[in-house]
Design a protein around this motif. Structure first.
Motif, PDB file in Angstrom:
ATOM      1  N   THR A   1       0.832  -1.202   0.000  1.00 58.57           N
ATOM      2  CA  THR A   1       0.000   0.000   0.000  1.00 58.57           C
ATOM      3  C   THR A   1       0.869   1.255   0.000  1.00 58.57           C
ATOM      4  O   THR A   1       0.583   2.213  -0.730  1.00 58.57           O
ATOM      5  CB  THR A   1      -0.948   0.004   1.212  1.00 58.57           C
ATOM      6  N   PHE A   2       1.932   1.256   0.786  1.00 56.67           N
ATOM      7  CA  PHE A   2       2.840   2.408   0.825  1.00 56.67           C
ATOM      8  C   PHE A   2       3.367   2.719  -0.570  1.00 56.67           C
ATOM      9  O   PHE A   2       3.296   3.858  -1.038  1.00 56.67           O
ATOM     10  CB  PHE A   2       4.004   2.139   1.785  1.00 56.67           C
ATOM     11  N   PHE A   3       3.887   1.709  -1.260  1.00 58.53           N
ATOM     12  CA  PHE A   3       4.433   1.919  -2.598  1.00 58.53           C
ATOM     13  C   PHE A   3       3.361   2.360  -3.582  1.00 58.53           C
ATOM     14  O   PHE A   3       3.602   3.215  -4.442  1.00 58.53           O
ATOM     15  CB  PHE A   3       5.169   0.680  -3.104  1.00 58.53           C
ATOM     16  N   GLU A   4       2.163   1.812  -3.466  1.00 63.11           N
ATOM     17  CA  GLU A   4       1.068   2.212  -4.347  1.00 63.11           C
ATOM     18  C   GLU A   4       0.717   3.682  -4.140  1.00 63.11           C
ATOM     19  O   GLU A   4       0.526   4.430  -5.101  1.00 63.11           O
ATOM     20  CB  GLU A   4      -0.164   1.337  -4.107  1.00 63.11           C
TER      21      GLU A   4
ATOM     22  N   ILE B   1       0.971   9.475  -5.926  1.00 57.72           N
ATOM     23  CA  ILE B   1       1.375  10.867  -5.688  1.00 57.72           C
ATOM     24  C   ILE B   1       2.304  11.331  -6.799  1.00 57.72           C
ATOM     25  O   ILE B   1       2.110  12.409  -7.386  1.00 57.72           O
ATOM     26  CB  ILE B   1       2.029  11.019  -4.302  1.00 57.72           C
ATOM     27  N   VAL B   2       3.312  10.533  -7.119  1.00 60.12           N
ATOM     28  CA  VAL B   2       4.275  10.904  -8.156  1.00 60.12           C
ATOM     29  C   VAL B   2       3.585  11.041  -9.512  1.00 60.12           C
ATOM     30  O   VAL B   2       3.799  12.025 -10.241  1.00 60.12           O
ATOM     31  CB  VAL B   2       5.439   9.894  -8.220  1.00 60.12           C
ATOM     32  N   LYS B   3       2.722  10.092  -9.860  1.00 63.60           N
ATOM     33  CA  LYS B   3       2.029  10.148 -11.150  1.00 63.60           C
ATOM     34  C   LYS B   3       1.157  11.401 -11.252  1.00 63.60           C
ATOM     35  O   LYS B   3       1.101  12.041 -12.307  1.00 63.60           O
ATOM     36  CB  LYS B   3       1.168   8.898 -11.358  1.00 63.60           C
ATOM     37  N   GLU B   4       0.470  11.746 -10.181  1.00 59.32           N
ATOM     38  CA  GLU B   4      -0.390  12.929 -10.204  1.00 59.32           C
ATOM     39  C   GLU B   4       0.426  14.205 -10.370  1.00 59.32           C
ATOM     40  O   GLU B   4       0.035  15.117 -11.101  1.00 59.32           O
ATOM     41  CB  GLU B   4      -1.257  12.998  -8.945  1.00 59.32           C
ATOM     42  N   ILE B   5       1.556  14.271  -9.707  1.00 56.71           N
ATOM     43  CA  ILE B   5       2.415  15.453  -9.850  1.00 56.71           C
ATOM     44  C   ILE B   5       2.987  15.514 -11.263  1.00 56.71           C
ATOM     45  O   ILE B   5       2.970  16.567 -11.899  1.00 56.71           O
ATOM     46  CB  ILE B   5       3.524  15.453  -8.787  1.00 56.71           C
ATOM     47  N   GLU B   6       3.469  14.383 -11.763  1.00 61.50           N
ATOM     48  CA  GLU B   6       4.027  14.341 -13.120  1.00 61.50           C
ATOM     49  C   GLU B   6       2.991  14.678 -14.182  1.00 61.50           C
ATOM     50  O   GLU B   6       3.311  15.298 -15.199  1.00 61.50           O
ATOM     51  CB  GLU B   6       4.609  12.957 -13.424  1.00 61.50           C
TER      52      GLU B   6
END
Length: 153
Positions: free
Chosen positions: A126-129, A134-139
């Motif tokens: 879950t942590f990695f997901e 978060i990273v995908k949304e920022i990118e």
């Protein structure tokens, strides 16, 4: 919403603790976590172009230049010209640099093994997901930040 209830606060807060933890370890070896992190990001066989290190680590060129100069003065790295493009400088580890890199690698492994031992496989998954989301949304640049009457991002 209180700052401690926000996602970015928790990530920043955790990263500050992690960074301080690594810096405390690095200080025992008369170095910094940033220097150890640079050593960890240099390709063992071929070296790494100096221009590729900054983006790879999310580091500004001036900060990276200072760290590379320090690592070179300590004899941990050497700078060599690229075999075909003389404009490019390749950063390579020296024998001592390889030793310091291994020390940094062991510290990272020990930290990760310890933290992972406190989490269930489901918590870790879950942590990695969550981090990936978060990273995908920022990118994606799809996050819109609004102030009264303005769109800031």
């Amino acid at each position: 919403m209180k700052p401690e209830e926000t996602i970015d606060f928790q990530i920043k807060f955790a990263w500050q603790y992690i960074s301080r933890f690594y810096n405390d370890i690095a200080a025992k070896y008369n170095t910094t976590w940033a220097s150890g992190n640079v050593l960890l990001n240099i390709d063992l066989q071929n070296g790494t172009p100096a221009t590729a290190l900054g983006p790879k680590m999310g580091m500004e060129a001036t900060s990276l230049s200072r760290i590379l100069k320090n690592l070179e003065s300590k004899g941990l790295i050497v700078k060599e010209p690229h075999p075909t493009d003389k404009r490019v400088v390749i950063i390579k580890l020296t024998a001592e640099g390889l030793e310091k890199r291994e020390e940094a690698r062991q510290a990272v492994k020990a930290f990760n093994n310890h933290i992972m031992s406190k989490l269930t496989p489901e918590q870790l998954k879950t942590f990695f997901e969550v981090i990936q989301i978060i990273v995908k949304e920022i990118e994606s640049k799809n996050i819109r930040i609004h102030a009264p009457g303005k769109i800031l991002l």
